[in-house]
Design an enzyme around this catalytic site. Structure first.
Site, short mmCIF file in Angstrom:
data_model
loop_
_atom_site.label_atom_id
_atom_site.label_comp_id
_atom_site.label_asym_id
_atom_site.label_seq_id
_atom_site.Cartn_x
_atom_site.Cartn_y
_atom_site.Cartn_z
N SER A 1 61.13 48.01 105.51
CA SER A 1 61.59 48.48 104.21
C SER A 1 62.48 49.71 104.35
CB SER A 1 60.39 48.85 103.35
OG SER A 1 59.68 49.92 103.95
N GLY B 1 55.38 48.98 99.71
CA GLY B 1 53.92 49.02 99.68
C GLY B 1 53.29 48.95 98.31
N CYS C 1 57.13 45.67 109.80
CA CYS C 1 56.58 46.21 108.56
C CYS C 1 55.27 45.49 108.29
CB CYS C 1 57.58 45.96 107.44
SG CYS C 1 56.98 46.40 105.80
N ASN C 2 54.19 46.24 108.23
CA ASN C 2 52.87 45.63 107.97
C ASN C 2 52.83 44.97 106.60
OD1 ASN C 2 50.70 46.83 110.12
ND2 ASN C 2 52.38 48.25 109.79
N CYS D 1 50.77 51.31 108.96
CA CYS D 1 52.11 51.27 108.35
C CYS D 1 53.05 51.89 109.38
CB CYS D 1 52.11 52.09 107.07
SG CYS D 1 53.76 52.39 106.39
N THR D 2 54.16 51.22 109.62
CA THR D 2 55.05 51.68 110.70
C THR D 2 55.67 53.06 110.40
OG1 THR D 2 56.81 50.30 109.77
CG2 THR D 2 55.54 49.39 111.60
N HIS D 3 55.78 53.40 109.13
CA HIS D 3 56.29 54.73 108.78
C HIS D 3 55.37 55.85 109.30
CE1 HIS D 3 59.01 52.74 105.94
NE2 HIS D 3 59.58 53.90 105.71
N1 DGL Z 1 56.72 50.49 106.90
C1 DGL Z 1 56.07 49.59 106.06
C2 DGL Z 1 54.74 49.09 106.60
O1 DGL Z 1 54.54 49.06 107.78
C3 DGL Z 1 56.07 49.73 104.58
C4 DGL Z 1 56.29 51.02 103.93
C5 DGL Z 1 56.65 50.83 102.49
O2 DGL Z 1 57.82 50.46 102.24
O3 DGL Z 1 55.79 51.00 101.62
O4 DGL Z 1 53.89 48.68 105.85
#
Ligand code: DGL
Length: 300
Positions: A14, A46, A77-78, A200-202
């Site tokens: 995302s 999310g 992205c999870n 979450c990858t962020h």
């Molecule tokens: N980086 C994303 C993940 O791993 C999503 C973050 C988001 O856009 O809410 O879930």
């Protein structure tokens, strides 16, 4: 080698979170080319609901297949994996499609206290896919699960500001503190959580904040490296691994520098959102120059 082996691998998220996975992919597969899409115009995923996230996942996958002729897709992205990986696989049955999910099994193997924290987006942690994953390990440890509304967005926003004193950065710290406090005690004593799964990858980009808050004894688990290894396995099985470029081997420092340079040239980063924000993130997290970044206007 298959002719398609020279094609790039598509990676998407995302926003900037998937750069943490791209980093692991670059390390695991140094001879591959990558096209990364940050769908920042539509982030965060999310808190948007499955239908929206599935629609975006298909739009980005279709774009990568039609415009960049990718040979494999990594959904970094999870949230998108939980909402749409099955459909993505049936949409592209002949292409390796790799997803990402919270590292619950590695956490069980790692934890000594048997109490494990899991943080992620509402989309991921509320999904049927996560419920099914949790059911496979639920009897092996205690899990404290916390959806972190707003944290991925705050991390996305914080990239533009490098200084720790910056208010947006403080927002990341504030949210990390708020959510981890709500989860209970962390540490290595009995009854405490000694492991935190970053679902979450962020959140990988909030590692410093989280570690500072939880202390050095708590292990933070992310999933970039296993995803990179799985991508290698699938490419190998399909005969799609890029061959080593002529004259490049593992050896002295000169060859290493050359490989790093080629790394940058082999990675293209695209965003549906703000170009300057992606350039800042690429430089800060992957040391990639601004010229590797561009807008993906088709995805706006
Ligand atoms: N980086 C994303 C993940 O791993 C999503 C973050 C988001 O856009 O809410 O879930």
């Amino acid at each position: 080698m298959h002719a398609a082996a020279a094609a790039p691998i598509g990676v998407f998220d995302s926003g900037i979170g998937g750069l943490s996975v791209l980093q692991a992919l670059q390390a695991e597969l140094p001879h591959e080319r990558f096209v990364y899409v940050a769908d920042s115009a539509h982030a965060p995923y999310g808190e948007r609901g499955d239908a929206f996230v599935a629609e975006r996942t298909h739009a980005v996958a279709d774009f990568l297949v039609s415009q960049h002729r990718i040979k494999a897709l990594v959904v970094a992205c999870n949230t998108a994996t939980a909402a749409a990986i099955h459909e993505a696989r049936s949409r592209y049955p002949d292409m390796p499609v790799v997803g990402i999910e919270p590292a619950l099994k590695p956490a069980v193997a790692h934890s000594r206290t048997g109490r494990i924290g899991v943080i992620g987006t509402q989309g991921t942690l509320g999904s049927a896919k996560f419920a099914a994953l949790l059911a496979t390990v639920q009897d092996q440890a205690q899990f404290v699960i916390q959806a972190c509304k707003g944290l991925a967005y705050a991390i996305e926003m914080s990239t533009m500001q490098a200084a720790a004193s910056d208010p947006t950065h403080t927002e990341v710290h504030r949210l990390c503190a708020q959510y981890t406090e709500a989860m209970g005690d962390f540490g290595k004593d009995p009854g405490q959580m000694d492991t935190l799964v970053l679902g979450c990858t962020h959140y990988v980009f909030a590692t410093e904040d989280l570690q500072r808050l939880l202390g050095p004894e708590v292990t933070l688990l992310s999933t970039g490296e296993p995803v990179a290894r799985q991508t290698r396995r699938l490419l190998e099985a399909a005969g799609l691994l890029a061959s080593t470029p002529a004259g490049q081997g593992i050896g002295d420092g000169k060859e290493h520098t050359q490989a790093m340079l080629q790394h940058a040239q082999r990675t293209q980063l695209l965003t549906s959102g703000d170009l300057a924000a992606l350039q800042a993130a690429a430089l800060r997290w992957l040391q990639l120059p601004a010229k590797q970044c561009a807008l993906a206007l088709e995805l706006r």
